[in-house]
Design a protein around this motif. Sequence first.
Motif, short mmCIF file in Angstrom:
data_model
loop_
_atom_site.label_atom_id
_atom_site.label_comp_id
_atom_site.label_asym_id
_atom_site.label_seq_id
_atom_site.Cartn_x
_atom_site.Cartn_y
_atom_site.Cartn_z
N ARG A 59 1.15 6.74 1.64
CA ARG A 59 1.36 5.55 1.43
C ARG A 59 2.85 4.97 1.95
NH1 ARG A 59 -1.81 1.56 1.07
NH2 ARG A 59 -2.81 1.99 -0.75
N PHE A 69 -10.20 -0.25 12.62
CA PHE A 69 -9.43 -0.74 11.69
C PHE A 69 -10.08 -1.50 10.52
CE2 PHE A 69 -5.54 -2.66 10.32
CZ PHE A 69 -5.74 -3.95 9.98
N GLN A 80 -11.66 3.60 4.96
CA GLN A 80 -11.06 2.39 5.34
C GLN A 80 -10.17 2.99 6.57
OE1 GLN A 80 -10.37 -1.51 3.99
NE2 GLN A 80 -8.01 -0.98 3.58
N HIS A 81 -9.88 2.33 7.57
CA HIS A 81 -8.92 2.47 8.73
C HIS A 81 -9.48 3.58 9.28
CE1 HIS A 81 -6.81 -1.20 7.65
NE2 HIS A 81 -6.03 -0.80 6.66
N ARG A 85 -6.18 9.44 9.96
CA ARG A 85 -4.81 9.39 9.23
C ARG A 85 -5.23 10.49 8.17
NH1 ARG A 85 -4.08 3.98 5.35
NH2 ARG A 85 -6.51 3.76 4.32
N HIS A 155 -0.21 1.30 11.84
CA HIS A 155 0.09 0.55 10.50
C HIS A 155 1.50 0.52 9.81
CE1 HIS A 155 -0.96 -1.06 6.52
NE2 HIS A 155 -2.19 -1.22 6.82
N ASP A 198 -2.08 -11.42 4.46
CA ASP A 198 -2.73 -10.71 5.24
C ASP A 198 -3.40 -11.12 6.48
OD1 ASP A 198 -5.11 -7.96 4.09
OD2 ASP A 198 -4.36 -8.57 6.26
N VAL A 228 -0.75 -6.99 13.09
CA VAL A 228 -1.33 -7.50 11.70
C VAL A 228 0.11 -7.55 11.11
CG1 VAL A 228 -2.55 -6.64 9.89
CG2 VAL A 228 -3.36 -6.13 12.20
N TRP A 230 1.24 -7.98 6.98
CA TRP A 230 0.69 -7.77 5.66
C TRP A 230 1.93 -7.64 4.52
CZ3 TRP A 230 -0.03 -2.62 2.85
CH2 TRP A 230 -0.68 -2.94 1.63
N LYS A 236 -1.87 -7.85 -5.96
CA LYS A 236 -2.84 -6.76 -5.33
C LYS A 236 -1.92 -5.46 -5.57
CE LYS A 236 -5.54 -5.73 -1.29
NZ LYS A 236 -6.07 -6.24 0.03
N MET A 240 -3.03 -1.11 -6.23
CA MET A 240 -3.36 -0.47 -5.17
C MET A 240 -2.88 0.98 -5.41
SD MET A 240 -2.47 -2.50 -1.64
CE MET A 240 -3.32 -1.50 -0.53
N GLU A 255 2.14 -4.46 12.20
CA GLU A 255 1.02 -3.26 12.67
C GLU A 255 0.83 -3.51 14.17
OE1 GLU A 255 -2.11 -3.19 9.75
OE2 GLU A 255 -0.64 -3.73 8.29
O1 TA6 Z 1 -3.39 -3.94 7.41
C1 TA6 Z 1 -3.69 -4.83 6.42
C2 TA6 Z 1 -4.59 -4.02 5.19
O2 TA6 Z 1 -5.73 -4.02 5.92
C3 TA6 Z 1 -4.64 -4.67 3.84
O3 TA6 Z 1 -5.67 -5.64 3.74
C4 TA6 Z 1 -4.64 -3.55 2.90
O4 TA6 Z 1 -6.00 -3.12 2.80
C5 TA6 Z 1 -3.92 -2.54 3.86
O5 TA6 Z 1 -4.17 -2.65 5.00
C6 TA6 Z 1 -3.85 -1.13 3.19
O6 TA6 Z 1 -4.79 -0.51 3.38
P1 TA6 Z 1 -4.92 1.18 2.76
O7 TA6 Z 1 -6.22 1.64 3.29
O8 TA6 Z 1 -3.80 1.79 3.43
O9 TA6 Z 1 -4.69 1.09 1.36
#
Ligand code: TA6
Length: 279
Positions: A59, A69, A80-81, A85, A155, A198, A228, A230, A236, A240, A255
């Motif tokens: 993180r 993405f 996600q993403h 990574r 990111h 965001d 991007v 954010w 939120k 997280m 980003e």
């Molecule tokens: O880049 C913004 C984003 O897509 C947010 O919506 C949030 O999800 C952030 O990335 C962090 O994502 P992650 O998967 O690293 O917790």
Amino acid sequence: MISLKKMQNRFEYISIDNDSASAKIALQGAHIFEFKPHNKRAILWMSQASDYENSKAIRGGIPICWPWFGQHATDESFPQHGFARTSMFSHVESKEVDTHTTQVTLKLQHYPQSLAMFPYRFELLVKITVSTILSIELTTTNLCDKSFEITQALHSYFNISHISNVAVHGLDKKRYYDALTGEHQEQVGDITFSEELDRVYQEVDSVISLVDKAKVINIENEGSASVVVWNPWCEKCSKMSAMENDSYETFVCIESANALDDFILLKPNESHTLKATIA
Ligand code: TA6
């Protein structure tokens, strides 16, 4: 000085210290998680609550979102993403260009689990240059006999004095997709923060500046059409992973990306490079 180091849990990273700056780059994800010019504050933000464990995303720093993405287009069970990574990169080269400049190149190629999510053979090269500035080049090469599309982002989490002090300059009049409302809008003036934000800015062709009182960080992108921006704000943030409740006060993500409609289509043997230079 360049050295390969291991944490107590065997998490491997490359440590760099030259006449300009120090930096740390995890082999997992080719993930830069520290960049600190000497006699200055660290430029990149890292969560105090972050783990450094293989198969878990760090993180902070600069996670590499690739080959998609955000959420996967059709299978929400995929990470996600993307998977880059949390994938183990191999070390290609490290060189001290001069006493002020160090360059590290890491590589990822397709592997059985990646082929299950992204059924294409690829090579992903990450070239990182550490001096008084930091640059990251992400080069995707299509090694297979059919075309594929990617979306991607560097990111980057940036250290700030406090979220109430900062503005993001350089996106005035740019159209953006608001991920919170699903609407498309046009930016008016600088971006400031007073709630969760965001946004995916499209067709970006300018240098972006993060202005934090007297300090300015410039982000110059090449091969990138999206940016991007954010910040999760408090609610939120509290939900997280690897974030402390007040983490949102001390970072902004800007980003360098090719996201949403700015996808990259690569034919067989074609390459594309996304480059971000942070100064
Ligand atoms: O880049 C913004 C984003 O897509 C947010 O919506 C949030 O999800 C952030 O990335 C962090 O994502 P992650 O998967 O690293 O917790």
